[in-house]
Design an enzyme around this catalytic site. Structure first.
Site, PDB file in Angstrom:
ATOM      1  N   ILE A 138      20.587 -16.513  -8.884  1.00 35.35           N
ATOM      2  CA  ILE A 138      20.450 -17.500  -7.820  1.00 35.35           C
ATOM      3  C   ILE A 138      19.404 -18.512  -8.281  1.00 35.35           C
ATOM      4  O   ILE A 138      18.534 -18.196  -9.088  1.00 35.35           O
ATOM      5  CB  ILE A 138      20.059 -16.866  -6.461  1.00 35.35           C
ATOM      6  CG1 ILE A 138      18.812 -15.993  -6.576  1.00 35.35           C
ATOM      7  CG2 ILE A 138      21.199 -16.073  -5.890  1.00 35.35           C
ATOM      8  CD1 ILE A 138      18.400 -15.369  -5.246  1.00 35.35           C
ATOM      9  N   ASP A 139      19.518 -19.723  -7.790  1.00 34.61           N
ATOM     10  CA  ASP A 139      18.672 -20.808  -8.264  1.00 34.61           C
ATOM     11  C   ASP A 139      17.185 -20.551  -8.006  1.00 34.61           C
ATOM     12  O   ASP A 139      16.823 -19.801  -7.105  1.00 34.61           O
ATOM     13  CB  ASP A 139      19.056 -22.120  -7.570  1.00 34.61           C
ATOM     14  CG  ASP A 139      20.506 -22.494  -7.798  1.00 34.61           C
ATOM     15  OD1 ASP A 139      21.062 -22.067  -8.829  1.00 34.61           O
ATOM     16  OD2 ASP A 139      21.064 -23.202  -6.948  1.00 34.61           O
ATOM     17  N   ARG A 140      16.360 -21.211  -8.791  1.00 34.63           N
ATOM     18  CA  ARG A 140      14.902 -21.077  -8.642  1.00 34.63           C
ATOM     19  C   ARG A 140      14.457 -21.371  -7.212  1.00 34.63           C
ATOM     20  O   ARG A 140      13.659 -20.625  -6.643  1.00 34.63           O
ATOM     21  CB  ARG A 140      14.193 -22.035  -9.606  1.00 34.63           C
ATOM     22  CG  ARG A 140      12.662 -22.008  -9.486  1.00 34.63           C
ATOM     23  CD  ARG A 140      12.017 -23.037 -10.385  1.00 34.63           C
ATOM     24  NE  ARG A 140      12.379 -24.394  -9.997  1.00 34.63           N
ATOM     25  CZ  ARG A 140      11.966 -25.496 -10.627  1.00 34.63           C
ATOM     26  NH1 ARG A 140      11.203 -25.382 -11.700  1.00 34.63           N
ATOM     27  NH2 ARG A 140      12.326 -26.690 -10.213  1.00 34.63           N
ATOM     28  N   ARG A 238      25.600 -25.542  -3.148  1.00 26.52           N
ATOM     29  CA  ARG A 238      24.932 -26.838  -3.127  1.00 26.52           C
ATOM     30  C   ARG A 238      25.898 -27.956  -3.498  1.00 26.52           C
ATOM     31  O   ARG A 238      25.928 -29.017  -2.851  1.00 26.52           O
ATOM     32  CB  ARG A 238      23.741 -26.815  -4.080  1.00 26.52           C
ATOM     33  CG  ARG A 238      22.679 -25.787  -3.709  1.00 26.52           C
ATOM     34  CD  ARG A 238      21.689 -25.566  -4.842  1.00 26.52           C
ATOM     35  NE  ARG A 238      20.941 -26.776  -5.152  1.00 26.52           N
ATOM     36  CZ  ARG A 238      20.199 -26.925  -6.244  1.00 26.52           C
ATOM     37  NH1 ARG A 238      20.120 -25.925  -7.125  1.00 26.52           N
ATOM     38  NH2 ARG A 238      19.534 -28.035  -6.455  1.00 26.52           N
TER      39      ARG A 238
END
Length: 305
Positions: A138-140, A238
């Site tokens: 999962i993204d930062r 996103r």
């Protein structure tokens, strides 16, 4: 060394060689392509290419990609919020701002560094030195549940579940704008952005990507959504929400460029995770609460009703 051979079509006529390579090789930026050309690692019809070479169409382009040198991730005593753990798997609630695995610009302080310390080296080796145990990412600036495998058998099992959608992931987010429908699906292919290689985008030749969404609540100019991933492309939720005109609140890459006061990253949280246990076959269903910034933003929106 990894050598790739590409054929320039007539549509590529007039294109700079570095731009052509960046467009055809998703993991290669234009600046990196230029460095390969300068280093003599690119040939056009068997001849070394010039720095400012342009294609006429029909050429055979060969590029040699040097083997990346991956430093070994080291254990670091970083606190983790463990949601579930046994001999095969560990599930943690990743905070906003934590990178999942070491990468350029983030050599340490990552989830992998923390897991190596917490699990005392007991992680699957399938992901290599920099991604031990990592099954998905999962993204930062996205928070929430992420699962890691402690052995190769568990990793193989979970990866298969990820591919056939047995491993299910649910997210909550705040999206900009008002949704007319109560639920829907975005089925649009995702690939590397044509001009900004650090971004993803909906592109005709991308990989199939499917996101299901449903409205939890509506506020003034913002909608609280629950999203379920059918596929797991980079930045999928996103990109898909931005594609339909409803970028995630606080997403300065795919939405408004200015940060939202009170938010560190985008308002996106992995709230749910479901999988079949690699050893027992038991269905494991896990959830975690929304982070503090998310709940504060919800209270602020509720007060404006």
């Amino acid at each position: 060394m990894d050598t790739r051979t590409l054929t320039a079509t007539t549509e590529s006529a007039g294109a700079r060689l570095d731009a052509f390579l960046a467009a055809r090789l998703p993991d290669l930026t234009r600046s990196a392509a230029a460095r390969l050309i300068e280093g003599g690692l690119v040939t056009v019809d068997g001849k070394p290419a010039g720095k400012s070479a342009r294609l006429t169409g029909g050429e055979t382009v060969s590029v040699t990609l040097p083997q990346a040198e991956e430093p070994e991730a080291r254990p670091q005593d970083i606190p983790l919020e463990v949601v579930y753990e046994d001999a095969d798997v560990i599930v943690v609630n990743k905070p906003v701002g934590m990178v999942v695995h070491p990468a350029p610009g983030h050599p340490d302080g990552t989830l992998v560094n923390a897991l190596l310390h917490h699990c005392a080296g007991s992680l699957s080796g399938i992901g290599g030195q920099l991604r031990p145990g990592i099954v998905h990412r999962i993204d930062r600036d996205t928070s929430g549940l992420i699962i890691a495998a402690k052995n190769d058998a568990a990793h193989t099992c979970l990866a298969a579940q990820l591919a056939d959608h047995t491993l299910a992931r649910t997210y909550e987010c705040l999206a900009v704008g008002n949704f007319k429908e109560d639920s829907g699906t975005v089925d649009a292919p995702i690939g590397r952005h044509r001009t900004d290689r650090k971004k993803m985008a909906v592109v005709p030749d991308g990989r199939r990507a499917v996101t299901h969404w449903e409205v939890i609540a509506r506020y003034q100019g913002v909608t609280h959504l629950r999203c379920r991933l059918e596929t797991g492309r980079t930045h999928q939720i996103r990109v898909h929400l931005a594609y339909i005109g409803h970028p995630i609140l606080g997403d300065t890459v795919y939405g408004a460029k200015k940060p939202v006061p009170g938010l560190t990253g985008q308002c996106l949280h992995a709230t749910g995770l479901q999988f079949l246990h690699p050893s027992t076959g038991e269905k494991i269903t896990l959830t975690c609460p929304l982070p503090e910034e998310f709940t504060k933003m919800l209270k602020k929106l509720q007060s404006q009703r």
